[in-house]
Design a protein around this motif. Sequence first.
Motif: not given
Length: 489
Positions: A97, A99-101, A104, A107, A127-128, A131-132
């Motif tokens: 979570d 890393k994904r934030a 984002t 990006d 998965e990462i 997010t972009t």
Amino acid sequence: MTRSFEKVGVVGLGTMGAGIAEVFARAGLGVTGVEADPAALERGRGHLEGSTGRALAKGRLTEAERAEILGRVTFTTSLEDLADADLVIEAIPEVMDFKRALFTDLDRICKPSAVLATNTSSLSVTEIAATTARPGQVVGMHFFNPAPIMKLVEVIHTVTTEDGLAEEVAALARRLGKTPVSVGDRAGFVVNRLLLTYLNHAAVLLENGLATRDDIDAAMKLGVGLPMGPFTLLDLIGLDTSYEVLCVLFQESRDRRHAPAPILRELVTAGLLGRKAGGGFHRDEEPGGPPPTVKPSVGSVAVLGEGAEEFTAKLSAAGFKTASAEAADVVVALSRNPVIELAAGLPHPERLVGLHLVGDGVAEVASTVLTSAEAARAVEGLVRIVGRTPVRCRDRAEFVVDALLYPYLNDAVRMYDSGYATVEDIDSAMRLGCGYPSGPFEMLDELGLETVRDGLRALYAEYREPSFAPAPLLDQLVTAGVRSIRDLP
């Protein structure tokens, strides 16, 4: 297009992130290091100054070189300062979570041509990237700790990575003085997928009572030539880190061998996380050192099996009398396989001990269910007298060394056969990432494919663990008479 990576951002300046920033700065690139708040930023600066200061003290850097490296790094708490970076690498905690934030935000902030990289050691790069709005420009760039010293970088590409980008990132790694290996996006990539499975297997064997912690450590260090035994290494890595990586592996594979061993979970729950916590599998207060060598009180010895004549000669030279298996006080059965059937056929089965000579320095001392404690201790003493380290174990298929080594080699064959890493890259990854004396395919060539295949069959027959069954490719190579996987067209 061919990218020019000149301005680099590093997000997260813990020990790993600061080390990555140092690697880029040493190579002459401008680096912007980002942390969450001023206090963390100062700690990151301290990591970088401390690392370069130690290099200076050891004569690996001059004052001028150190000043140049530090001068190439800009410190900030604002992600907005990465707007003109050509490449941004994150080295924040291994929480998806988080890393994904972050990706984002990157990006949104970074210029459209920027490549975004994650230093994750096991999480899904795909998965990462999802997010972009630029999944084709997201890769994994997994450095190893300490980053300024370790030569390996795993470059991870996904199914959406732009053609040629992984090769460009690998070229950048070579520019940094590193050795890149190209890997598909599988949990754990190459090193952690092979290494943590082997370490977890060692913990399972310990729980099953095959051998003690110290005997397993000695077997793999002295018998195989690994830098350290599995439990010493688990304590060094951190049991919590190892547990988390295994959970990621199991979540993807659902392979029982990736499910963390209960003893690992218990130690983590108890806060016994390894060296950083003052104890894990090993405790700081434990006494160390091998037991003193004491000549065993054995009247006579019988040696059976292949190599018996040579071993008998060594015992005779050390002053021991030899006798027949029926009359000897102790019977030593040199064998690669369990010896219970042989013991059951003797008039005094309690006197028989299995002995498997491993390399030049180790002897696995296998006690059957009938072996007396006195006979086992006597053979341990004999082993020490002839210059080997005894590894005590139960009379099980492949004993200790091969029971750990063969499934690891089998996993490497499966990895290659799945197509997400080459033989050369897998070998390089394990040599450079773990300090192993040779890669798994080099070990396979040395041991022989048929020997490993047959050992795996024996392990499968005893433990009924599906992943112990020889990989189909290994079975086919042996059947076809191929001597090395490198001989494939």
